[in-house]
Enzyme design. Sequence first.
Site, short mmCIF file in Angstrom:
data_model
loop_
_atom_site.label_atom_id
_atom_site.label_comp_id
_atom_site.label_asym_id
_atom_site.label_seq_id
_atom_site.Cartn_x
_atom_site.Cartn_y
_atom_site.Cartn_z
NE ARG A 119 -1.73 -2.31 2.80
CZ ARG A 119 -1.91 -3.57 2.41
NH1 ARG A 119 -2.98 -3.91 1.76
NH2 ARG A 119 -1.04 -4.51 2.70
CB THR A 120 3.48 2.51 2.27
OG1 THR A 120 2.69 2.17 3.41
CG2 THR A 120 4.18 3.83 2.52
CE LYS A 135 27.83 -3.28 -5.70
NZ LYS A 135 28.05 -2.28 -6.74
NE ARG A 175 7.00 0.51 4.98
CZ ARG A 175 5.78 0.01 4.91
NH1 ARG A 175 5.59 -1.25 4.54
NH2 ARG A 175 4.73 0.75 5.20
CG HIS A 213 3.32 3.86 8.62
ND1 HIS A 213 3.49 4.70 7.53
CD2 HIS A 213 2.91 2.65 8.10
CE1 HIS A 213 3.20 4.03 6.42
NE2 HIS A 213 2.86 2.80 6.74
C1 NCD Z 1 1.35 -1.20 8.08
C2 NCD Z 1 2.84 -1.07 8.30
O1 NCD Z 1 3.62 -1.34 7.38
O2 NCD Z 1 3.19 -0.63 9.38
N1 NCD Z 1 1.04 -1.40 6.74
C3 NCD Z 1 0.72 -0.28 6.01
O3 NCD Z 1 1.57 0.52 5.69
N2 NCD Z 1 -0.58 -0.11 5.73
C4 NCD Z 1 0.68 -2.15 8.98
C5 NCD Z 1 1.19 -3.56 9.11
O4 NCD Z 1 2.14 -3.97 8.44
O5 NCD Z 1 0.58 -4.29 9.90
#
Ligand code: NCD
Length: 303
Positions: free
Chosen positions: A53-54, A82, A103, A131
């Site tokens: 999703r992100t 590396k 991320r 997040h």
């Molecule tokens: C979440 C995350 O990556 O923290 N996912 C997301 O970005 N919607 C939630 C999760 O992984 O449970």
Amino acid sequence: MEQDYITSARELSRTDIETVLDRARAIAADPGAYADRHADALLGLLFFEPSTRTKMSFSAAIKRLGGDIVDMGPVDASSVTKGETLADTVRVIEGYADALVLRHPSEGSAAMASEFVDVPLINGGDGAGQHPTQTLLDLYTMRENAGLDGITVGVMGDLKYGRTVHSLAHALTNFDVRQRFISPESLRLPRKVRYDLDDEGVDLEEHAELSAVLDSLDVLYVTRIQKERFPDEREYRAVAGEYQVDAATLEAAEELTLMHPLPRVDEIAADVDETDHARYFEQAHNGVPVRMALLDILLGGTR
Ligand code: NCD
């Protein structure tokens, strides 16, 4: 918005949040009006952990603003293998892009990386930390469905490792929201988050059972047990599957808005999907206008 990096929801004021949410609403109402807004913009994607999703909604967002992505791709195909440090990687990629989304499995990595770059840097999830852009789309969804003041929000599941929970809890302190936390004792809210909320004077309760608070909730935000963050698989198995919601659970809760950042594993049964409670797919879809709004603001859109 004063800062040009988004690393934690703690940095977001009520005005910041409302500015993004209002812009997202305008975009959702007339996306075509924004189609060429950032025609030359490139968004750098640095994803050191899995994401659907992100990553995809940030890609869709920049493309719907007329821009494009430059993607580091999978970690094992990058120079990280590396031995390159994160500080070096972000300093290189800032030369290829107008903004970065990071991320990373380490808590604090986005805040650290933001000190090395001049372009806007957005935290797309740092380990069990924060997040913040998930929170913006969560707040958008909440505001559209239940309003954001004078409500009671229950947050259930993995409150210890769930970064979406930590960000959401901080951001909700900007609003008149009662917060109810439901989890097994071993996965309760980290004390540092709890004490921050206490300092903010939040009306807060922690419970082990959903039934203790279900009647009082306007919104229930369910989260996945974050299996990948458990140091010991046995600890995970001890709590897995404990907190599940199905249509029968929600029968008496007439007006309840049910949210989940997704992916779900078994926390919400499929029979909830067809009920009026279920807002989690809508929530995921809101990621595009909300991230368009945030990028538009960070890249210098005036209105
Ligand atoms: C979440 C995350 O990556 O923290 N996912 C997301 O970005 N919607 C939630 C999760 O992984 O449970």
